[in-house]
Design a protein around this motif. Structure first.
Motif, PDB file in Angstrom:
ATOM      1  N   ALA A  16       1.166  -1.368  -0.166  1.00 33.22           N
ATOM      2  CA  ALA A  16      -0.172  -0.279   0.146  1.00 33.22           C
ATOM      3  C   ALA A  16       0.573   1.272   0.218  1.00 33.22           C
ATOM      4  N   ARG A  17       2.320   1.090   0.932  1.00 33.90           N
ATOM      5  CA  ARG A  17       3.106   2.080   1.232  1.00 33.90           C
ATOM      6  C   ARG A  17       3.831   2.585  -0.619  1.00 33.90           C
ATOM      7  N   ASP A  35       3.126   1.708  -4.114  1.00 31.50           N
ATOM      8  CA  ASP A  35       1.199   2.416  -4.607  1.00 31.50           C
ATOM      9  C   ASP A  35       0.337   3.439  -4.324  1.00 31.50           C
ATOM     10  N   LYS A  36       1.097   4.092  -2.802  1.00 33.08           N
ATOM     11  CA  LYS A  36       0.571   5.243  -2.554  1.00 33.08           C
ATOM     12  C   LYS A  36       1.800   6.044  -3.218  1.00 33.08           C
ATOM     13  N   GLU A  37       3.927   5.958  -2.635  1.00 31.41           N
ATOM     14  CA  GLU A  37       3.819   6.482  -3.477  1.00 31.41           C
ATOM     15  C   GLU A  37       3.975   6.771  -4.616  1.00 31.41           C
ATOM     16  N   ALA A  48       1.557   6.427  -6.593  1.00 33.81           N
ATOM     17  CA  ALA A  48       0.407   6.992  -7.893  1.00 33.81           C
ATOM     18  C   ALA A  48       0.543   8.848  -7.397  1.00 33.81           C
ATOM     19  N   ALA A  49       1.453   9.414  -5.959  1.00 32.68           N
ATOM     20  CA  ALA A  49       2.169  10.600  -6.008  1.00 32.68           C
ATOM     21  C   ALA A  49       3.578  11.024  -6.756  1.00 32.68           C
TER      22      ALA A  49
END
Length: 172
Positions: A164-165, A167-169, A171-172
């Motif tokens: 999840a971390r 994927d979040k990075e 996306a940013a």
């Protein structure tokens, strides 16, 4: 039947009554040879035995056993189903009686306990020794499988957090 054969049959039945966990007595008048052969096969598959003996000899064989209380059941043409598993003979007899109306259960015995027709049917509803053993093994294995899932859960949760971390990075 000669006297020696009768003595041998009584001795064999006596040992059978002493060693087996349960005994069922039933009337079999009117059954065909094919029906009796099917009954013998089903009882043998369940680990039991089927004997047809003269009532007088069966009563003599009961003397000195815990099943002596069953002597009153031996009237007319009777067949003896027995098994070491306390439930097997009752299950086979009950199932066979459902499909053959000429096979009538008279009663039986489970050690010192006398069983009437309803007692034999109630005993037939209980799980067999093999079924009970399978349930016990399942109960014993259940904590081990739960322990394995609990031990694996934190690793899986950690992997999901990292993913999840990531994927979040991305996306940013």
């Amino acid at each position: 039947m000669e006297r020696a054969e009768k003595r041998e049959l009584v001795a064999t039945l006596n040992v059978q009554f002493k060693l087996n966990g349960s005994v069922v007595v039933a009337k079999y008048a009117g059954l065909t040879v094919a029906n009796m052969t099917a009954l013998r096969g089903k009882v043998r598959a369940a680990g039991g035995t089927v004997k047809v003996a003269k009532n007088r000899l069966a009563k003599l064989a009961l003397v000195g056993t815990e099943l002596e209380h069953m002597a009153h059941l031996f009237k007319g043409p009777t067949v003896i189903l027995s098994s070491k598993d306390p439930v097997a003979a009752s299950k086979v007899a009950t199932d066979f009686a459902k499909t053959n109306d000429k096979f009538v259960i008279l009663g039986g015995g489970l050690g010192k306990q006398a069983l009437d027709v309803n007692g034999v049917k109630a005993l037939a509803e209980l799980p067999s020794l093999d079924e009970l053993r399978a349930k016990i093994v399942g109960i014993i294995n259940q904590p081990a499988s739960k322990l394995a899932s609990v031990v694996a859960a934190p690793g899986g949760a950690l992997a999901r957090v990292i993913k999840a971390r990531a994927d979040k990075e991305q996306a940013a």
